[in-house]
Write a protein that holds these residues in place. Structure first.
Motif, PDB file in Angstrom:
ATOM      1  N   ARG A 153       0.824  -1.206   0.000  1.00  0.00           N
ATOM      2  CA  ARG A 153       0.000   0.000   0.000  1.00  0.00           C
ATOM      3  C   ARG A 153       0.856   1.254   0.000  1.00  0.00           C
ATOM      4  O   ARG A 153       0.454   2.283  -0.536  1.00  0.00           O
ATOM      5  CB  ARG A 153      -0.955  -0.007   1.194  1.00  0.00           C
TER       6      ARG A 153
ATOM      7  N   PHE B 291      -1.417   4.358  -1.507  1.00  0.00           N
ATOM      8  CA  PHE B 291      -2.618   4.430  -0.690  1.00  0.00           C
ATOM      9  C   PHE B 291      -2.279   4.729   0.773  1.00  0.00           C
ATOM     10  O   PHE B 291      -3.147   5.036   1.570  1.00  0.00           O
ATOM     11  CB  PHE B 291      -3.423   3.136  -0.781  1.00  0.00           C
TER      12      PHE B 291
ATOM     13  N   PRO C 281      -2.040   7.661  -5.996  1.00  0.00           N
ATOM     14  CA  PRO C 281      -1.918   6.342  -6.640  1.00  0.00           C
ATOM     15  C   PRO C 281      -2.018   6.428  -8.156  1.00  0.00           C
ATOM     16  O   PRO C 281      -1.310   5.720  -8.872  1.00  0.00           O
ATOM     17  CB  PRO C 281      -3.092   5.569  -6.056  1.00  0.00           C
ATOM     18  N   SER C 282      -2.882   7.315  -8.630  1.00  0.00           N
ATOM     19  CA  SER C 282      -3.070   7.376 -10.083  1.00  0.00           C
ATOM     20  C   SER C 282      -1.893   8.049 -10.776  1.00  0.00           C
ATOM     21  O   SER C 282      -1.614   7.781 -11.944  1.00  0.00           O
ATOM     22  CB  SER C 282      -4.357   8.113 -10.393  1.00  0.00           C
TER      23      SER C 282
ATOM     24  N   THR D  77       1.388   3.032 -10.982  1.00  0.00           N
ATOM     25  CA  THR D  77       1.433   1.665 -10.469  1.00  0.00           C
ATOM     26  C   THR D  77       0.092   1.003 -10.770  1.00  0.00           C
ATOM     27  O   THR D  77      -0.954   1.540 -10.425  1.00  0.00           O
ATOM     28  CB  THR D  77       1.664   1.650  -8.946  1.00  0.00           C
TER      29      THR D  77
ATOM     30  N   ILE E 213      -2.458  -2.221 -10.215  1.00  0.00           N
ATOM     31  CA  ILE E 213      -2.653  -3.181  -9.125  1.00  0.00           C
ATOM     32  C   ILE E 213      -3.628  -4.274  -9.543  1.00  0.00           C
ATOM     33  O   ILE E 213      -4.683  -3.989 -10.108  1.00  0.00           O
ATOM     34  CB  ILE E 213      -3.228  -2.487  -7.866  1.00  0.00           C
TER      35      ILE E 213
ATOM     36  N   GLY F  75      -9.893   2.482 -17.061  1.00  0.00           N
ATOM     37  CA  GLY F  75      -8.772   3.375 -16.814  1.00  0.00           C
ATOM     38  C   GLY F  75      -8.515   4.301 -17.998  1.00  0.00           C
ATOM     39  O   GLY F  75      -8.166   5.475 -17.825  1.00  0.00           O
TER      40      GLY F  75
ATOM     41  N   ALA G 213      -5.549  -3.797 -15.440  1.00  0.00           N
ATOM     42  CA  ALA G 213      -4.415  -3.092 -14.851  1.00  0.00           C
ATOM     43  C   ALA G 213      -3.366  -2.758 -15.910  1.00  0.00           C
ATOM     44  O   ALA G 213      -2.732  -1.703 -15.859  1.00  0.00           O
ATOM     45  CB  ALA G 213      -3.809  -3.926 -13.736  1.00  0.00           C
TER      46      ALA G 213
END
Lengths: 287, 282, 378
Positions: free
Chosen positions: C70, C75, C95-96, C100, C102, C122, C171
């Motif tokens: 995380r 996160f 995170p965006s 990365t 996931i 996405g 992803a």
């Protein structure tokens, strides 16, 4: 033998020496069923009686009715005050519900994504109007508005209804969000979606059942409320439950039975619609 | 601030509008209410005048006791009658479950005014019960049901019983059915299994149901005012009479505060009990 | 128990990683530390992951591996330390923004969207691509995971393996710099796992993507990873290739967590020909050790079951009684009682025609070679 582990032994397997055991089982069944059916009778009797009475052809309230007619339903059409009251109640309930949903859903999002102590406090604050006496809340709000010099109006009424209806939205939406968990929102974030994109494309569509049920219950609560409404509506605004309350209290008007009939039909219809869209019974019964 | 920043998952800001709204229109009015109850003669100074006035009048004290008694009685009767209803619901097969769901929740969602009106028809002089008893020859004169404590008790039980049934259903559905099977395979009879296994494990549900039913009963205004008529008075009716009809707001505020205290104390007691009863249920 | 060796990172350079490096990215963690309240979840984490490498974070539940994932994904902000992608700190990036990707445990597929919409999510969220660009990229991704024919289905209509392919395609569609996999196989049937492991490994190496997988399953980690970081109670015990991890565990914990290992309390008696003579329950053993050991020192001797063999009586050796025989496919495992409170497990290959030992047999055991053991000081 595994089946006998799950269910009590069936009578065939029991030998005659098991009489006390049989008695034990039968007495339990009889007592439980008897009270349960009595309870169900108690629960449903008033609604059924009202429905029957509403089709009466008698000029006064009596049961059983001597004959049946639709006269009381048709009398509702020549009752303009009633239509105005119903419209007022509908309007107030609609605005209340919309505000409750906006305030409630946004608060739920914040409460869901945070682990601070404030969440517990906020939860207690939002839910507490459910358990507190409406008459006391109404009196307090009336005194408050008098103190700050705001005259009673539809605005004060809606404000008070928002306070007592928000718990229903928050309870259902929060349950829905908790069940959903945070992983889908995280997946969306990790894929590069902005928070608002995530909310409108992922979170909102998935919590729609909770929002709908919360809104439904908030609407009904607002539409039916008497206690708070008595204190916060101005004398000129006629609200449906208040009018019905005084009709029943003062002269046992049979027209009240016809209004009740309409309300029961509409509620039952809405329940069936809600059940189709978002399993209302699951939210109420919890399994 | 942009909307995207507001929707940032970590921020608690989204709860602010509701928090502010409730502070302003809920918390402050409650404080105003409590403050008003301590208002002295002519709106000046702090005094316990309203409370001493309340307790010096035996009629008011009787109203207080009646309200509390009504709360306890309705809670107990709904528990005794509601528990088997919940039990029946849990054991019912699929189709009947749907019917029972409807029967249990429809009263909850129809207005209290409508439901109380049904009781008026049932209990009135020319109502269902009197007509039936007269025709059966069991009574000669119509008996009085409306405007009696027991009449209010029956009506309030019907109005709030779903609030008892629902938490018990939730509690019952969480019990592992293998526990009852285990008890019976160990030789426990049906009654024994019920009292020793099922009943204790549903205590949390019963307590949260009791909490709701008590709080809602003592706060009820519509049902007692219709079934109780003018003679039988409970605290909410007293508040309404004093606050709106007699315009004696400080006194009504004092009565409201007493009612609030009654509800809050009961909620605290039952919450504490609920926490204890939950310790062997994960 | 303290480790004698410290974690080593001397690993042969993977020649393949150089090939894909133009599009692959490296990841480093430097002095990462994280606390939840007063609980230290991670302390002093340093990792250097090369471009295109597949690394597993392996450890029991509660060791901090998910917390670490995380932190890498953004996160969670670490209490201290840095996460670097291609040598640049990603502190403060959401995170965006980190790039990365996931694959979540249980996949976190959007249940109200079709397979196609899930994979396109996405690309649409970024909002910069035309309809055609989105369609061609989604088609490419679905082809890659062989899910084109199920594009209109919803996640609930897919099997576990199919859901996982969609999660991977979703992803990968946004071309992440680093791929993170959170217990990706835990929801799959055991029979399906190996196929999916091979497939995911193939797809990731074809794309040359640096990947980090969190798992508690050592077989999974061993079969898929270039290197494995073994975590326990918030620290990295060893970061090494799967074979080194098994043959040369750095700590007592690694030796017991990776594979099966017998731990015997031992005392150093003195020097032998090339190593040391040890007194252990049931007899004596001669070993070699990279560590200097002084006579009289109490140590723990760790021996893998396959490194103990039954021998005719010789000196030095261990003597014990077979108490249990467990035939496990191609292997035969025996439990041998050395002393009342000291048992060891040994394994032998099962060969047709050779009579197996049976319960109650007296046996003499010795190491297959003096190096086939590890020494941890108490």
């Amino acid at each position: 033998m595994s089946s006998t582990l799950v269910k009590p032994p069936s009578p065939i397997q029991q030998k005659s020496g098991n009489l006390p055991r049989q008695l034990d089982k039968i007495s339990f069944q009889v007592v439980m069923q008897l009270i349960a059916w009595l309870g169900l009778l108690l629960l449903t009797a008033p609604s059924i009686i009202i429905l029957i009475t509403s089709f009466s052809n008698a000029p006064t309230l009596e049961f059983p009715p001597p004959g049946f007619s639709l006269q009381w339903y048709s009398s509702l059409f020549s009752f303009p005050e009633l239509r105005a009251a119903a419209l007022n109640s509908f309007q107030v309930a609609l605005i209340t519900t919309l505000v409750c949903v906006v305030l409630g859903v946004s608060a739920c999002l914040a409460m869901m994504n945070s682990k601070g102590r404030w969440v517990t406090a906020m939860d207690a604050l939002v839910m507490s109007p459910l358990a507190l006496p409406g008459v006391a809340l109404g009196l307090g709000m009336m005194s408050f508005f008098a103190m700050v010099g705001v005259r009673l109006s539809l605005f004060t009424l809606i404000v008070s209804h928002i306070v007592i209806c928000t718990p229903y939205v928050v309870r259902n939406v929060l349950a829905n969000l908790t069940q959903l968990g945070s992983s889908l929102q995280e997946a969306s974030t990790a894929l590069g979606a902005s928070p608002s994109y995530t909310f409108f494309k992922v979170t909102l569509p998935l919590i729609r059942p909770g929002v709908l049920i919360g809104a439904f219950m908030a609407f009904i609560t607002s539409f039916d409320n008497v206690a708070v409404t008595l204190f916060l509506s101005d004398a000129r605004t006629d609200m449906l439950p208040i009018r019905m309350w005084s009709m029943i209290q003062n002269d046992l008007d049979v027209r009240a039975a016809a209004i009740s009939g309409v309300l029961i039909f509409v509620t039952a219809l809405l329940m069936i619609v809600m059940e189709r869209f978002s399993s209302l019974s699951k939210a109420l019964i919890g399994n | 601030m942009k909307i995207s920043q507001l929707l940032q998952p970590k921020s608690g800001q989204l709860a602010l509008p509701l928090a502010i709204f409730l502070q302003l229109f809920y918390v402050i009015p409650l404080l105003v209410l409590i403050a008003t109850s301590f208002q002295g003669e002519g709106g000046a100074g702090l005094s316990l005048k309203n409370y001493t006035e309340f307790f010096n009048n035996s009629v008011n004290v009787k109203v207080l006791i009646d309200t509390f008694l009504m709360g306890i009685q309705v809670t107990i009767v709904s528990l005794i009658v509601g528990y088997p209803v919940a039990y029946l619901y849990i054991k019912a097969p699929g189709f009947w479950k749907g019917i029972l769901t409807f029967l249990i929740t429809l009263p909850l969602l129809t207005s209290a005014v409508v439901r109380t009106f049904g009781w008026v028809v049932i209990m009135g002089r020319q109502g269902l019960i009197n007509t039936a008893l007269l025709q059966l020859g069991m009574i000669e004169e119509p008996i009085r049901l409306l405007f009696t404590h027991n009449g209010v008790l029956i009506a309030l039980t019907q109005v709030w019983m779903p609030m008892m049934v629902l938490p018990i259903v939730a509690s019952l559905s969480q019990i592992d059915p293998r526990l009852a099977a285990a008890s019976q395979s160990l030789g426990g009879g049906v009654w024994r299994t019920f009292w020793q296994i099922t009943f204790p494990l549903t205590l949390p549900g019963m307590i949260s149901g009791a909490l709701l039913v008590f709080a809602l009963t003592v706060s009820s205004f519509v049902t007692p005012s219709i079934i109780g008529g003018g003679q039988l008075i409970y605290l909410p009716t007293l508040i309404y009479q004093q606050g709106i009809i007699l315009l004696n707001q400080p006194f009504a505020a004092a009565v409201s505060t007493l009612l609030l205290i009654m509800v809050v104390v009961m909620v605290l007691i039952l919450t504490a009990l609920g926490r204890r009863s939950r310790r062997y249920i994960h | 128990m303290k480790s004698v060796q410290t974690a080593t990172t001397n690993v042969p350079v993977n020649p393949q990683s150089e090939l894909g490096s133009h599009s692959s990215h490296s990841l480093s963690l430097s002095q990462v530390m994280h606390q939840f309240g007063s609980f230290v979840a991670l302390k002093d984490i340093n990792l250097d992951i090369r471009p295109g490498e597949f690394v597993s974070l392996l450890g029991p539940s509660g060791c901090g591996k998910t917390t670490l994932l995380r932190i890498i994904s953004g996160f969670l902000t670490p209490t201290a330390g840095q996460v670097l992608i291609d040598g640049q700190s990603v502190r403060g990036l959401s995170p965006s923004q980190r790039g990365t990707g996931i694959v979540f445990q249980n996949y976190a597929l959007f249940p109200h969207m079709s397979v196609w919409d899930n994979v396109a999510y996405g690309l649409r969220a970024a909002g910069k691509r035309s309809r055609n660009q989105v369609a061609s990229r989604v088609g490419e991704m679905l082809n890659m995971v062989q899910m084109n024919h199920l594009a209109k289905r919803f996640p609930s209509e897919l099997s576990g393996g199919q859901q996982q392919r969609v999660a991977l395609a979703r992803a990968l569609a946004v071309k992440p710099r680093i791929m993170l996999l959170d217990e990706p196989f835990s929801a799959l049937d055991k029979s399906l796992r190996l196929d999916m492991q091979i497939e995911i490994r193939r797809i990731l190496s074809e794309q040359g993507i640096t990947a980090i997988m969190v798992t508690h399953d050592q077989e999974e980690a061993m079969s898929m990873s270039d290197r494995i970081a073994v975590l326990s109670s918030g620290t990295i015990h060893q970061f090494d290739t799967p074979t080194n991890l098994y043959d040369r565990p750095a700590t007592h914990f690694v030796s017991s967590f990776v594979g099966t290992c017998n731990h015997l309390p031992a005392e150093v008696l003195g020097h032998a020909e090339q190593g040391y003579q040890l007194s252990v329950p049931g007899g004596e053993l001669a070993i070699t050790s990279p560590l200097p050991l002084s006579p009289g020192k109490k140590i723990t001797l760790a021996v893998r079951p396959e490194n103990l063999q039954v021998q005719p009586q010789s000196n030095p050796s261990l003597t014990g009684t077979v108490t249990m025989c467990l035939p496990l496919g191609s292997l035969m495992t025996y439990d041998v009682c050395l002393t009342q409170d000291c048992h060891v497990k040994i394994t032998q290959t099962r060969t047709m025609g050779i009579k197996p030992l049976k319960s109650g047999d007296r046996v003499h055991l010795n190491l297959v070679s003096p190096q086939a053991c590890m020494v941890f000081s108490d």
